[in-house]
Enzyme design. Sequence first.
Site, PDB file in Angstrom:
ATOM      1  N   HIS A   1     -84.498  43.316   3.745  1.00 38.18           N
ATOM      2  CA  HIS A   1     -83.649  43.486   4.920  1.00 38.18           C
ATOM      3  C   HIS A   1     -82.993  42.156   5.291  1.00 38.18           C
ATOM      4  CE1 HIS A   1     -82.435  44.257   9.088  1.00 38.18           C
ATOM      5  NE2 HIS A   1     -82.451  45.535   8.769  1.00 38.18           N
TER       6      HIS A   1
ATOM      7  N   GLU B   1     -76.526  48.538   4.150  1.00 38.23           N
ATOM      8  CA  GLU B   1     -76.420  48.031   5.511  1.00 38.23           C
ATOM      9  C   GLU B   1     -75.522  46.800   5.523  1.00 38.23           C
ATOM     10  OE1 GLU B   1     -80.291  49.112   7.997  1.00 38.23           O
ATOM     11  OE2 GLU B   1     -80.610  47.406   6.699  1.00 38.23           O
TER      12      GLU B   1
END
Length: 255
Positions: free
Chosen positions: A100, A168
């Site tokens: 992430h 993302e």
Amino acid sequence: MSARTTRPLAAVSLKTYLGQADTLAWLEAVRGVAVTGPAGVDLLVLPVATALPDAARVLGAVGVRVGAQDCSWTPPGAYTGELPAELLAEVGAEVVEIGHAERTGVLGEDAAVTAAKAAAAVRAGLVPLVCVGEDERVSPEAAASRCAAQLDAALRDVPEGPVLVAYEPEWAIGADEPAGPDHVRAVCRRLRTHLDAHRPDHRLLYGGTAGPGVFTRLHPDVDGLFLGRRAHEVAALAEVIEEMARVAGPAPVAP
């Protein structure tokens, strides 16, 4: 041939917004949504690590999968404070989030660390949920190229097997609005082609300020959403699940 399912997936990371007591209350509420909500949508919850055993107990019985937000690249042993993938699997995790932007950008984890974590996760029997995304606004072609390179680097030591991929764009994480649907769909179509060729057993999600209404604009170019703070309100998560069931329609019955 791709082995991915046609069922949409709603994945939720709680990050560390909720304390232990609030997390347990959220899990109980989500259990109710899973029981009373529509069929045909898969749900994956990534709580804070201290709540993983409770999440597995509360949600596992109603078919909701549980994952971890991170794992260590280290094996069990003399690594103070680390969370080995084997331990996460033991307490009920089936999936672990890898790479992430908050891990790479805020905490400084480089591509080598991300790859080591992915390999450790798979050795422990966990499915990696690999996050990819460009750090600035670029063309869909450039974004997809960067994402494919990130994905390949993260999975360089991982044998063929199931993988979840969350697209993302970093500039959309925590923003007021998600990335535009034309951009996301164009990137995901290109990323899908790459995945079909190299990681056919995959599901491709969109994250980055995802919430109600987003799946409708992106389907069928994504298989689901990776939700953050906009799903911390259980009513909003329930709305997303209802939307997914409505938009995707019933899954085909196997012969």
